[in-house]
Structure formats: structure tokens, C-alpha cells
Design an enzyme around this catalytic site. Structure first.
Site, PDB file in Angstrom:
ATOM      1  NE  ARG A 108      44.108  39.952  42.402  1.00 53.33           N
ATOM      2  CZ  ARG A 108      43.915  41.239  42.684  1.00 53.33           C
ATOM      3  NH1 ARG A 108      42.981  41.577  43.562  1.00 53.33           N
ATOM      4  NH2 ARG A 108      44.627  42.174  42.111  1.00 53.33           N
ATOM      5  CB  SER A 120      48.822  38.154  37.907  1.00 53.42           C
ATOM      6  OG  SER A 120      48.933  39.447  37.369  1.00 53.42           O
ATOM      7  CD  GLU A 125      45.575  35.981  40.898  1.00 52.78           C
ATOM      8  OE1 GLU A 125      44.703  36.600  40.277  1.00 52.78           O
ATOM      9  OE2 GLU A 125      46.570  36.538  41.391  1.00 52.78           O
TER      10      GLU A 125
END
Length: 350
Positions: free
Chosen positions: A168, A243, A338
Site C-alpha cells: 500500500r 478500507s 490508509e
């Protein structure tokens, strides 16, 4: 100075972010071509304004007022550049919807993205956080990208190595943060399907549906979509940014400690270390389906924060910090957000 792109002032972004947060941009422009994007950046330089690129608005938390030029990157185009018996090279511009691009690739007998079906957002955002799901990451097929330098307005090229992809993560979240806007991405996809069914839930669902029959790429894509829809809310119905936390990485010694205290902890090997399931941690901290005011965790997947209606960016930030604090108190593990924050508290580490 005249700019060949329409510049709007005091522009509402409530329809431009999937959390549905009320936010106003001091200036806003929609760039449908590279020339319009260059023009928008020239306007920002003249006004000495920061630039905030916005694609699908699925991975951002916006403050009430953004004293900046917000640029909606709406560059469109999908092309098969070359094809041989092994590889299909494709190029997509940044404003293309990611899921529609995946379906287009399958229609063109170009395989490898089927596990990444239904990930929200646009193509331009995909390399920034190296999107991944069900055992596949963007970096697996990535060749290069084109990105416009905010300072010069020139388009530069980045190969896989220069993007420095991680879990990520990419150079565009670190050293090159806020220096470029991605305009196009080139990928090498497979000319024949090589199914990646290692993710347990995906493999189990396909085995149930297909029996001994080998699944097609479309079968895999549909199964991924069904799994995602089962546990993730539709942003058009419930405001969310997907998410909200990364799956944290811990050392072997830390994993040993956690395993002793929590024998059923959900974790996966990641090189020398271990990756923990953030959703499981949040659930076990008693936060699944919890709510404070207008913000809460989704009842089917604790990893997702939702706007039940009327929330602001600061409400979301405040609730996310409570989740981080409670998980840290219980497990001694720090969750990392995130989505990108665009507000005064952007650089606060929690």
C-alpha cells in the site's frame, strides 16, 4: 493571464468524495486533457496555491474548506499497445474508472487484474498506494506511468523501480509526495489466464460454484465482486472510503507475543515479518458496528469507517483516532490510516 480551463471558486466537493463529507474548495478545475491540466497548474502557480488532485474521491478525507486549487483529473482513454502469445501491453489514462478498466481488460483477453475487480477509484490513484486484493498487487503487472510535475508542468516517466512500490505504498506517498499528478499507467497483462486463487475465501467460493470446472477470468472477477459486495458498503448508499486502515506489519518476536496472548489472531507471513488483519484487531477490540455521532465502523467489516449522514472530516478523523487508541491499548499495535487527509491536521501521526 487567461487560462484555457474553467476555474470555479468556492466549489462544493460533497459529491466528489465517497465519504460524502461537506467540503468547499477555494478553487476547482476539471482537467479533461493534458493541456487543461497544465493550464490548471499554471493558474495555481500564479496564485501561489497548493494543488490537490482528485480522481474518484475514494481514498480521501476532506476538511471543511480547502484553501487550494482542487483539480479533478478526468483524462480518459484505454488502449492495447501490443500483443504477443504471452503478453498484452495496455495503457489507461488516469481518469478512467478502475473497475471499468478491469472489465475492459478482460473483454480484450488481457488477464491478471481480475482479482482487483471492484476496487473503488480511478486508474491514476492505483499506483500511488499500489492497490492490492486477494493475492494480487498492481506492481505485479506494472510497467511504467506518466506523471505531470506540478512545478514545471512537464510530463515525466517512472518505471517500476523508480516508483519504489511497497505494501500500500509508493514513492508518491513519500519522497515525491505532492510533487506529481499521474496522467497515465502502462501494464503488461497475460495473454492467457493464470488464475490466482490462493486467497482462501475466493478459492472456496469458486470451488463451490464451479466444482471441478476451471473458472474463467470473468468467473473470478464476479466472485471477487460478490465477496466485496458482501462485506463492503456501496458508497452510493453509505458514505465510506473503503478500507480505512492498513494491515499492520509486526516482527517475529512481536508476533510470538501476540500469538501467546491471542492464539486465534489472524495473521499472514510477509517476508521475515507478519501482516496482521486490521479488521480482526478492530473487531476484537469491540468496535465492529460501533458508532459515535455520525461516524462508525461498518457492521459487516470493522476495517471500514462509514458516514451515517452529516459527518464532517474532523468527525471521521476523531473517530479514527479512537479506533487507533483502543487497538493500541488492547494489542500494543499501532494502526496506520490508509486514506489521505486534506485538512489542518494532515501531518499529525496518529
Amino acid at each position: 493571464m487567461n487560462f484555457p480551463v474553467k476555474i470555479c471558486d468556492n466549489y462544493s466537493l460533497v459529491e466528489r468524495n465517497t465519504l460524502g463529507l461537506p467540503s468547499t474548495a477555494r478553487y476547482y478545475a476539471e482537467a479533461n486533457t493534458v493541456a487543461e491540466l497544465q493550464s490548471a497548474l499554471a493558474f495555481a502557480r500564479e496564485k501561489q496555491l497548493p494543488v490537490i488532485p482528485l480522481g474518484g474521491g475514494s481514498n480521501v478525507v476532506l476538511g471543511d474548506f480547502l484553501d487550494a486549487l482542487v483539480v479533478h483529473v478526468n483524462l480518459k482513454g484505454k488502449t492495447v499497445l501490443s500483443r504477443d502469445q504471452d503478453c498484452v501491453r495496455v495503457r489507461a489514462e488516469a481518469g478512467e474508472n478502475w473497475h471499468e478498466f478491469v472489465l475492459w481488460s478482460l473483454d480484450n483477453q488481457a488477464y491478471g487484474l481480475e482479482n482487483l475487480s471492484l476496487i473503488p477509484g480511478n486508474v491514476g490513484a492505483a499506483p500511488i498506494q499500489n492497490i492490492g486484493a486477494y493475492g494480487v498487487e498492481l506492481t505485479d503487472s506494472f510497467v511504467s506511468l506518466e506523471a505531470m510535475n506540478l512545478e514545471s508542468g512537464q510530463v515525466e516517466y517512472f518505471d517500476r523501480q523508480s516508483c519504489r512500490f511497497g505494501y500500500r505504498d509508493s514513492v508518491f506517498k513519500r519522497e515525491k509526495r505532492d510533487q506529481y499528478i499521474i496522467v497515465a499507467v502502462t501494464l503488461d497483462l497475460d495473454a492467457t489466464l493464470k488464475p490466482n486463487l490462493g486467497y482462501g475465501q475466493l478459492g472456496d467460493l469458486l470451488a463451490k460454484r464451479m466444482g471441478d470446472q476451471a473458472p474463467s477470468a470473468v468467473d473470478i472477477s464476479r466472485a471477487v465482486c460478490d465477496i466485496r459486495r458482501e462485506k463492503l458498503p456501496d458508497p452510493s448508499e453509505v458514505g465510506n472510503a473503503g478500507s480505512f486502515f492498513k494491515n499492520p506489519e509486526v516482527s517475529p518476536s512481536e508476533m510470538d507475543r501476540l500469538k501467546q496472548e491471542y492464539p486465534n489472531i489472524v495473521a499472514y507471513p510477509l517476508g521475515q515479518n507478519w501482516k496482521l488483519a486490521a479488521g480482526w484487531l478492530i473487531d476484537q477490540a469491540g468496535l465492529k458496528g460501533e458508532r459515535e455521532g455520525c461516524v462508525g465502523t461498518y457492521q459487516k467489516q470493522a476495517l471500514v469507517l462509514v458516514n451515517h449522514g452529516g459527518a464532517t472530516g474532523r468527525d471521521v478523523l476523531s473517530f479514527s483516532r479512537q479506533v487507533q487508541q483502543k487497538v493500541n491499548e488492547k494489542f500494543g499495535v499501532q494502526l496506520e490510516r490508509e486514506p489521505r487527509l486534506y485538512m489542518d491536521d494532515d501531518e499529525i501521526p496518529l
